[in-house]
Design a protein around this motif. Structure first.
Motif, PDB file in Angstrom:
ATOM      1  N   VAL A 541       0.865  -1.186   0.000  1.00  0.00           N
ATOM      2  CA  VAL A 541       0.000   0.000   0.000  1.00  0.00           C
ATOM      3  C   VAL A 541       0.905   1.241   0.000  1.00  0.00           C
ATOM      4  N   ASP A 542       1.419   1.590   1.166  1.00  0.00           N
ATOM      5  CA  ASP A 542       2.455   2.619   1.267  1.00  0.00           C
ATOM      6  C   ASP A 542       3.284   2.302   2.496  1.00  0.00           C
ATOM      7  N   SER A 543       4.340   3.051   2.670  1.00  0.00           N
ATOM      8  CA  SER A 543       5.325   2.742   3.704  1.00  0.00           C
ATOM      9  C   SER A 543       4.688   2.635   5.098  1.00  0.00           C
ATOM     10  N   THR A 544       3.860   3.607   5.436  1.00  0.00           N
ATOM     11  CA  THR A 544       3.289   3.637   6.794  1.00  0.00           C
ATOM     12  C   THR A 544       2.238   2.558   6.977  1.00  0.00           C
ATOM     13  N   THR A 545       1.374   2.385   5.977  1.00  0.00           N
ATOM     14  CA  THR A 545       0.336   1.352   6.103  1.00  0.00           C
ATOM     15  C   THR A 545       0.990  -0.024   6.229  1.00  0.00           C
ATOM     16  N   ASP A 546       2.007  -0.265   5.400  1.00  0.00           N
ATOM     17  CA  ASP A 546       2.685  -1.570   5.458  1.00  0.00           C
ATOM     18  C   ASP A 546       3.358  -1.777   6.815  1.00  0.00           C
ATOM     19  N   PHE A 547       3.994  -0.712   7.336  1.00  0.00           N
ATOM     20  CA  PHE A 547       4.706  -0.831   8.618  1.00  0.00           C
ATOM     21  C   PHE A 547       3.720  -1.150   9.745  1.00  0.00           C
ATOM     22  N   LEU A 548       2.624  -0.384   9.779  1.00  0.00           N
ATOM     23  CA  LEU A 548       1.655  -0.606  10.861  1.00  0.00           C
ATOM     24  C   LEU A 548       1.032  -1.998  10.734  1.00  0.00           C
ATOM     25  N   ARG A 549       0.783  -2.410   9.492  1.00  0.00           N
ATOM     26  CA  ARG A 549       0.207  -3.737   9.302  1.00  0.00           C
ATOM     27  C   ARG A 549       1.183  -4.818   9.807  1.00  0.00           C
ATOM     28  N   SER A 550       2.453  -4.616   9.549  1.00  0.00           N
ATOM     29  CA  SER A 550       3.405  -5.653   9.968  1.00  0.00           C
ATOM     30  C   SER A 550       3.534  -5.717  11.488  1.00  0.00           C
ATOM     31  N   ILE A 551       3.473  -4.576  12.168  1.00  0.00           N
ATOM     32  CA  ILE A 551       3.580  -4.688  13.638  1.00  0.00           C
ATOM     33  C   ILE A 551       2.265  -5.216  14.246  1.00  0.00           C
ATOM     34  N   HIS A 552       1.143  -4.919  13.585  1.00  0.00           N
ATOM     35  CA  HIS A 552      -0.118  -5.484  14.090  1.00  0.00           C
ATOM     36  C   HIS A 552      -0.163  -6.983  13.841  1.00  0.00           C
ATOM     37  N   GLU A 553       0.069  -7.360  12.566  1.00  0.00           N
ATOM     38  CA  GLU A 553      -0.106  -8.770  12.225  1.00  0.00           C
ATOM     39  C   GLU A 553       1.082  -9.630  12.650  1.00  0.00           C
ATOM     40  N   GLY A 554       2.288  -9.072  12.512  1.00  0.00           N
ATOM     41  CA  GLY A 554       3.468  -9.863  12.843  1.00  0.00           C
ATOM     42  C   GLY A 554       3.695  -9.987  14.337  1.00  0.00           C
ATOM     43  N   LEU A 555       3.492  -8.892  15.060  1.00  0.00           N
ATOM     44  CA  LEU A 555       3.830  -8.903  16.496  1.00  0.00           C
ATOM     45  C   LEU A 555       2.614  -8.833  17.409  1.00  0.00           C
ATOM     46  N   HIS A 556       1.437  -8.679  16.810  1.00  0.00           N
ATOM     47  CA  HIS A 556       0.211  -8.474  17.615  1.00  0.00           C
ATOM     48  C   HIS A 556       0.432  -7.323  18.587  1.00  0.00           C
ATOM     49  N   TRP A 557       0.951  -6.264  18.050  1.00  0.00           N
ATOM     50  CA  TRP A 557       1.319  -5.102  18.870  1.00  0.00           C
ATOM     51  C   TRP A 557       0.097  -4.539  19.610  1.00  0.00           C
ATOM     52  N   ASN A 558       0.263  -4.398  20.898  1.00  0.00           N
ATOM     53  CA  ASN A 558      -0.748  -3.811  21.775  1.00  0.00           C
ATOM     54  C   ASN A 558      -2.128  -4.442  21.582  1.00  0.00           C
ATOM     55  N   LEU A 559      -2.126  -5.749  21.445  1.00  0.00           N
ATOM     56  CA  LEU A 559      -3.406  -6.443  21.290  1.00  0.00           C
ATOM     57  C   LEU A 559      -3.978  -6.701  22.686  1.00  0.00           C
ATOM     58  N   ARG A 560      -5.151  -6.256  22.896  1.00  0.00           N
ATOM     59  CA  ARG A 560      -5.801  -6.451  24.195  1.00  0.00           C
ATOM     60  C   ARG A 560      -7.289  -6.490  23.968  1.00  0.00           C
ATOM     61  N   LYS A 561      -7.962  -7.338  24.708  1.00  0.00           N
ATOM     62  CA  LYS A 561      -9.417  -7.380  24.606  1.00  0.00           C
ATOM     63  C   LYS A 561      -9.964  -6.039  25.085  1.00  0.00           C
ATOM     64  N   SER A 562     -10.978  -5.515  24.373  1.00  0.00           N
ATOM     65  CA  SER A 562     -11.550  -4.226  24.785  1.00  0.00           C
ATOM     66  C   SER A 562     -12.363  -4.408  26.058  1.00  0.00           C
ATOM     67  N   GLN A 563     -12.280  -3.399  26.925  1.00  0.00           N
ATOM     68  CA  GLN A 563     -13.068  -3.429  28.151  1.00  0.00           C
ATOM     69  C   GLN A 563     -14.549  -3.229  27.768  1.00  0.00           C
ATOM     70  N   SER A 564     -15.443  -3.941  28.450  1.00  0.00           N
ATOM     71  CA  SER A 564     -16.854  -3.815  28.067  1.00  0.00           C
ATOM     72  C   SER A 564     -17.446  -2.509  28.628  1.00  0.00           C
ATOM     73  N   PHE A 565     -18.499  -2.065  28.000  1.00  0.00           N
ATOM     74  CA  PHE A 565     -19.197  -0.849  28.414  1.00  0.00           C
ATOM     75  C   PHE A 565     -19.849  -1.062  29.779  1.00  0.00           C
ATOM     76  N   ASP A 566     -20.126  -2.317  30.040  1.00  0.00           N
ATOM     77  CA  ASP A 566     -20.838  -2.747  31.224  1.00  0.00           C
ATOM     78  C   ASP A 566     -19.956  -2.598  32.473  1.00  0.00           C
ATOM     79  N   GLY A 567     -20.150  -1.525  33.282  1.00  0.00           N
ATOM     80  CA  GLY A 567     -19.316  -1.370  34.471  1.00  0.00           C
ATOM     81  C   GLY A 567     -19.354   0.052  34.972  1.00  0.00           C
ATOM     82  N   PRO A 568     -18.516   0.371  35.978  1.00  0.00           N
ATOM     83  CA  PRO A 568     -18.549   1.719  36.553  1.00  0.00           C
ATOM     84  C   PRO A 568     -18.098   2.762  35.538  1.00  0.00           C
ATOM     85  N   ARG A 569     -18.665   3.977  35.595  1.00  0.00           N
ATOM     86  CA  ARG A 569     -18.212   5.064  34.723  1.00  0.00           C
ATOM     87  C   ARG A 569     -18.354   6.407  35.435  1.00  0.00           C
ATOM     88  N   ASP A 570     -17.735   7.457  34.875  1.00  0.00           N
ATOM     89  CA  ASP A 570     -17.730   8.795  35.518  1.00  0.00           C
ATOM     90  C   ASP A 570     -19.143   9.312  35.674  1.00  0.00           C
TER      91      ASP A 570
END
Ligand SMILES: NC(=O)c1ccc[n+]([C@@H]2O[C@H](COP(=O)([O-])OP(=O)(O)OC[C@H]3O[C@@H](n4cnc5c(N)ncnc54)[C@H](O)[C@@H]3O)[C@@H](O)[C@H]2O)c1
Ligand SMILES: Nc1ncnc2c1ncn2[C@@H]1O[C@H](COP(=O)(O)OP(=O)(O)OP(=O)(O)O)[C@@H](O)[C@H]1O
Length: 570
Positions: A541-570
């Protein structure tokens, strides 16, 4: 009576005799001799004891906690007995002081000699670079004389001369100012009408003229953007950032590419099969000349003699000329295959189209299943590229510091690592950036990485991930035995020197993109700077898109399950 005889007379116990004898031995080898008269009287003997010797004795005494004792000993030197005692008790200490002084002087001399050798290596690199610039300029002028600048409509020869005279900057990008300097970079400079290949195989088709292309810098994806070298403007005394440096680079063919080089991962059946298929497709559907490695040539011809159109090389001299024949490199494998392909080119590297047949694939964005579409797009152009800087590394041997020719530089795309190898001792390395001392590394070693290599070994050692288009050099320690040794990122224009000091307990080992281990003995040094020959890799695609894709797909960078809406809030 000689000094030794005097001392012998006084040294009564066997230990004393040994000490005195060893002192005499040292004295006979010690280059800055202690002034010793041939047959001294006690008075002259005392006189001959240098001030320095007294200083040593005084400090020796003060070290033992009795400065007052030192002064009383100095005054009692006038007595024969005290002089004999002094000579018998302190000879090793005082001679050691001379030896230490002498060896320090020798080290200083050695350091100075090594600096000269290192300066020589840097100067050689600079001379080679200027020679290259000069040759490019001459070739370019020659070409213009013959046929003008047909491909760049808006460039006049006046512009050319003006631009050529601006060839004073050191950076790789500025090197490439040429007839298209206003609008991008022309590849004319590296093209040759005739290829002076040493051995032409009789049945092989001659490779035609290399395809020319133009590079242009788009702005935030604006593919029609113009390339500018001045990132900073200082009109009317105000410094402003004139251009953002993180532009996407586009490669546009100006004539049709004709020759493709395949570099493939060995011992892989899927790679072999795909290679055979792609080579045939390129020949039959695109009429492309194909170069392959000698190993692959054998494999293909053994499989099917109709592959007799492929070309290869026989020796290293021919490899050196590959860049003059090849328009495009296709790699089939993982990142290691891209590193391997880059390592074949010690100078300019043709654009690399890397198909992913490995596990991670940070530098291999193209899906091999869609090779037809991918190759079609690249052969037609334009396409985005990442211009990946390489590091050029010179090993300076302490033993060869006086020789005129230093070892050939080694180019790395990822990193050079200096580590402890099989030694179980801490690596001890002195590091300098240009002429400034950086630090001493005490630990398992040091990684000097390009930004492309930031996602490889440097990352594993705690270095930051850096977009490959960022111009910088990473300085990442490996397991430093210090709590405060954080990794650094230095600007791309610096020269780094890593030295194994003479007092290191052992050797260090340098490896280049994980290959070619070289021993660095105490006194040896390694010098690294950014090479003027980057590796242009085609982007999916381009340099930045390819780079971000490789750290997401190759390293699972900052992969975390999203916190649910269900819970305490401000
Ligand atoms: N502890 C570590 O992480 C470690 C140790 C030694 C070497 N290496 C890396 O291996 C490289 C040599 O690669 P190889 O394939 O010849 O050896 P290899 O077969 O041992 O593979 C090393 C791994 O590093 C990955 N890799 C290589 N370059 C990369 C890059 N620029 N970004 C992200 N990942 C990358 C490869 O995909 C592969 O999975 C060296 O340059 C070094 O960076 C890493
Ligand atoms: N053409 C080649 N000739 C010799 N060795 C090669 C060649 N191509 C790759 N290699 C070496 O083979 C090794 C493996 O290559 P590569 O990393 O491409 O494959 P991989 O290990 O399957 O991929 P990944 O590392 O992504 O899992 C590397 O060390 C590389 O240096």
């Amino acid at each position: 009576m000689s000094l030794d005889e005097v001392a012998d007379k006084e040294a009564s116990s066997p230990e004393e005799i040994q000490l005195v004898q060893s002192d005499a031995k040292f004295r006979s080898f010690s280059p800055p001799p202690i002034p010793i008269p041939a047959a001294p009287s006690i008075g002259s003997l005392v006189d001959s004891v240098s001030d320095e010797r007294l200083d040593v004795m005084a400090s020796h005494q003060s070290e033992n906690g009795s400065i007052s004792t030192a002064s009383s000993t100095v005054s009692s030197l006038e007595s024969e007995k005290a002089a004999y005692e002094f000579l018998a008790q302190t000879p090793i200490k005082s001679t050691d002081a001379h030896l230490v002084e002498f060896s320090e002087a020798m080290r200083t001399v050695a350091k100075a000699l090594r600096r000269v050798a290192e300066g020589k290596a840097a100067a050689q690199a600079e001379v080679a670079e200027w020679k290259r610039k000069y040759e490019l300029e001459m070739a370019h002028k020659q070409q213009n004389k013959i046929k003008g600048c047909g491909s760049c409509i808006s460039c006049s020869s006046n512009d050319l001369d003006k631009l050529a005279s601006q060839l004073t900057l050191d950076t790789a990008a500025s090197d490439q100012l040429g007839c298209c300097g206003k609008h991008g970079i022309c590849s004319h400079e590296v093209l040759q009408d005739e290829v002076p290949g040493p051995i032409q195989r009789p049945n092989h088709k001659m490779v035609g003229r290399k395809a020319s292309f133009k590079l242009s810098w788009g702005c935030n994806g604006d593919k029609n953007g113009q390339h500018k070298h001045d990132f900073v403007s200082f009109e009317k005394g105000d410094i402003t950032t004139a251009e953002r440096s993180n532009k996407q680079i586009l490669l546009k063919w100006e004539s049709q590419p004709q020759t493709v080089l395949f570099i493939t991962k060995p011992n892989s059946k899927s790679v072999r099969v795909l290679c055979a298929e792609m080579v045939r497709w390129l020949k039959e559907h695109k009429n492309i000349n194909v170069f392959v490695e000698p190993r692959v040539s054998k494999e293909l011809l053994t499989e099917d003699s109709s592959y007799n159109f492929i070309q290869t090389w026989d020796n290293d001299e021919e490899i050196k000329l590959l860049h003059t024949k090849v328009d495009l490199i296709v790699t089939l494998g993982g990142d290691g295959t891209v590193l391997w392909a880059a390592s074949l080119f010690k100078g300019p590297v043709p654009p690399v189209v890397a198909f992913s047949l490995g596990s991670l694939g940070f530098m291999t964005p193209f899906p091999s299943e869609q090779y037809r579409d991918c190759l079609d797009n690249v052969l037609n152009g334009p396409f985005s590229i990442t211009l990946r800087n390489r590091l050029q590394c010179h090993v300076i041997r302490d033993a060869a510091k006086d020789e005129l020719v230093t070892e050939e530089p080694i180019l790395v795309l990822n990193e050079v690592t200096i580590d402890r190898g099989i030694s179980s001792y801490l690596t001890y390395l002195e590091c300098y950036c240009d002429s400034s001392f950086v630090t001493c590394v005490q630990g398992d070693g040091l990684i000097i990485s390009t930004t492309s290599g930031s996602t490889a070994y440097s990352l594993a050692a705690g270095g930051s991930m850096v977009h490959p288009q960022v111009p910088g050099i990473l300085f990442t320690p490996i397991c430093p035995h210090s709590l405060s040794f954080r990794p650094l990122i230095l600007p791309e224009y610096v020269t780094l020197r890593v030295q194994v000091p003479y007092n290191s307990r052992g050797s260090a080992w340098a490896s280049f993109d994980g290959k070619d281990r070289k021993q660095l003995s105490p006194g040896d040094a390694l010098i690294c700077s950014i090479s003027p020959w980057p590796v242009p890799t085609a982007c999916l695609v381009d340099s930045t898109t390819d780079f971000l894709r490789s750290i997401h797909e190759g390293l699972h960078w900052n992969l975390r399950k999203s916190q649910s809406f269900d819970g305490p809030r401000d």
